[in-house]
Design an enzyme around this catalytic site. Sequence first.
Site, PDB file in Angstrom:
ATOM      1  N   CYS A   1     -52.127  17.227 -49.684  1.00 27.07           N
ATOM      2  CA  CYS A   1     -53.051  18.154 -48.856  1.00 27.07           C
ATOM      3  C   CYS A   1     -52.555  19.143 -47.983  1.00 27.07           C
ATOM      4  CB  CYS A   1     -54.155  17.090 -48.263  1.00 27.07           C
ATOM      5  SG  CYS A   1     -53.298  16.034 -47.356  1.00 27.07           S
TER       6      CYS A   1
ATOM      7  N   HIS B   1     -54.098  12.920 -43.457  1.00 22.58           N
ATOM      8  CA  HIS B   1     -54.752  13.991 -44.465  1.00 22.58           C
ATOM      9  C   HIS B   1     -54.965  15.394 -43.783  1.00 22.58           C
ATOM     10  CE1 HIS B   1     -57.134  15.093 -47.756  1.00 22.58           C
ATOM     11  NE2 HIS B   1     -58.176  15.363 -47.014  1.00 22.58           N
TER      12      HIS B   1
END
Length: 827
Positions: free
Chosen positions: A312, A787
């Site tokens: 990510c 994340h």
Amino acid sequence: MSCGPGTFSPPAASPPALAPRHQNSEGGLYVCMNTFLAFGREHVERHFRKTGQSVYMHLKRHMREKVRGASGGALPKRRNSKLFLDLDMDDDLNSDDYEYEDEAKLVIFPDHYEIALPNIEELPALVTIACDAVLSSKSPYRKQDPDTWENELPVSKYANNLVQLDNGVRIPPSGWKCARCDLRENLWLNLTDGSVLCGKWFFDSSGGNGHALEHYRDMGYPLAVKLGTITPDGADVYSFQEEGPVSDPHLAKHLAHFGIDMLHTQGTENGFRDNDIKLRVSEWEVIQESGTKLKPMYGPGYTGLKNLGNSCYLSSVMQAIFSIPEFQRAYVGNLPRIFDYSPLDPTQDFNTQMTKLGHGLLSGQYSKPPVKSELIEQVMKEEHKPQQNGISPRMFKAFVSKSHPEFSSNRQQDAQEFFLHLVNLVERNRIGSENPSDVFRFLVEERIQCCQTRKVRYTERVDYLMQLPVAMEAATNKDELIAYELMRREAETNRRPLPELVRAKIPFSACLQAFAEPDNVDDFWSSALQAKSAGVKTSRFASFPEYLVVQIKKFTFGLDWVPRKFDVSIDMPDLLDISHLRARGLQPGEEELPDISPPIVIPDDSKDRLMNQLIDPSDIDESSVMQLAEMGFPLEACRKAVYFTGNTGAEVAFNWIIVHMEEPDFAEPLAIPGYGGAGASAFGATGLDNQPPEEIVAIITAMGFQRSQAVQALQATNHNLERALDWIFSHPEFEEDSDFVIEMENNANANIMSEAKPEGPRVKDGSGMYELFAFISHMGTSTMSGHYVCHIKKEGRWVIYNDHKVCASERPPKDLGYMYFYRRIPS
């Protein structure tokens, strides 16, 4: 046909080289039977014209809705169970609603003559063998990383009908211990009765007294989940009856039975819950805009990127990069030219892969809304969940991360480090005179002042982002923070749920002020005193970039060397004015420090040892390297730290890391100037074998200096960029003496000297007024975990890019970002 011995060994068809397609795409895939590169229908003709390769295998998968039986159930799942290629597939291809049939044939260009496969009767034996090898080959990415692909956990047979006792057990957010002993680690929650017991021989190999297994033998309750691993994405589940790790598709419901909300949990690496777990909970919820019904976005510029497993950070940076017109024009705008002139193996060409990725994100071909009939059917089935598949950046990631020990791994990385790594690749692979990374480049003026004599020195350096410190002392809600901390400690002591989070509120103006404040210069040597003295340094913008990237320095280290993150709210402005940070240069009344270099003192007893270190990097103390790496630092940075501190231990190397961790090449592999040549180059030899690296020369010439000046400065300073710049500024009278010119003319790179010299620094200076158009946010306790999500302002509204999901943002969390992207407002 050009298929014969030696044309393959053994074949492994690559994913599409010029377009993010697979055999499900319209038109299917064409695999060159000579190079085994795969192409979509729109690019196979180009490859044929360029290479003359005429034999391709055409692979196509036909999907259709399953025919329903009389009872309404689907007929057998697959008509043809053979999958031709081991490539990425859409998540819904194994759905019970569909069946699919695979088709393969050879296509001979330019006449498009087709031969159906298999065809043992008509094809030569070698061609048949080659075709079978392609059809049975695994994706090269699965070969490289089998653990990521092949450890698919089976669904437990107990998950669907698991019995859970209604005994009133509620699991607190912290303070767990085994119900039969005092162990507080490797704890497992039994999903039937809520017992918390220690493990022993489970798949993570951590220790314990085996009380969870004993409980299963006594009661027969089959499933347990490891506490500390529960995140919004799942958890570690073990089945005693099935004797192995399993997946539980109903885990959220099973945990909720005991008062655990998966959305509000975040695991830790050591199995313990973080003391500040509630901080992370709110962060995950707010940044991903959880609890809000977000409208999916489709069309050009609204294509997501599949998460390859902790990728990510790459996805967020690339979404922001390709929202910038200069990058769109440089790559996607030049697509025909770049593809036509790409090398025979386009998978190994940076510009080709950048163009492929940019086209995939911007074309809209891979972000199409479901047709009306599909929407009606989904609503009728009460399954209205719009699917956004996104594209896979697997080939792009493989290329940009090759030979980089951190980015080539499957671990989470720092988005800021990847941004600088990408800029470096763009610089090194510029397309002619066009360099889109020019929009980020700016010059920083550094003013160093001797506190005793008040004399000053001005230098300039190149940078690509502005790093803002977090001014914690300027928090506007200090009383609330103190009260929260007291309640949090009391809750931990009494093993009660933690209080609701109170996040520090930091004014952006305080962070900007902290950036502008003078910093103490450690170990400053004053040329006026010819001795060490106290010195201070201030930094200002010698030029303002067209696009300003601002990094909030949220990550730091505690006294125990453990990385920690400031979870703060900063009121980042939509409109930013940094005009007051414009550099002014030497001011009237200021006196410059004398141009005298500090003496280089190398003790006699250490000269030999230093020379050996510079010549033979294989003597690096790997134990010290691993100590530093375990703290979360990039492996190559740890190696450099141990190398440049002479194997004197992890503590000294740690100090080196702290000093150098903000440098652009901090995580780049160790490069030793002159390695393999005479060791004398490390001590200032200026012969031809001391030729500096072209990358460093390019950085200096990009600032407007002559190439010969850059080379001589680097040779005089052991190829050290910062010292070379100081040397240039301290030798304004530099002229090319004849001996130096003759030496350069004899150099193998003398042809580069004949190129036109740049007229000035390649910076796009202008006003200091900016407007926010994108930001990247991080969730988690460290850059090595968590994340990343990206928000971009497009067509007047904010859009959230969360891996493959692209939606209209309802509440963009601009105060919680990590990296901010501003564009200059024309004056």
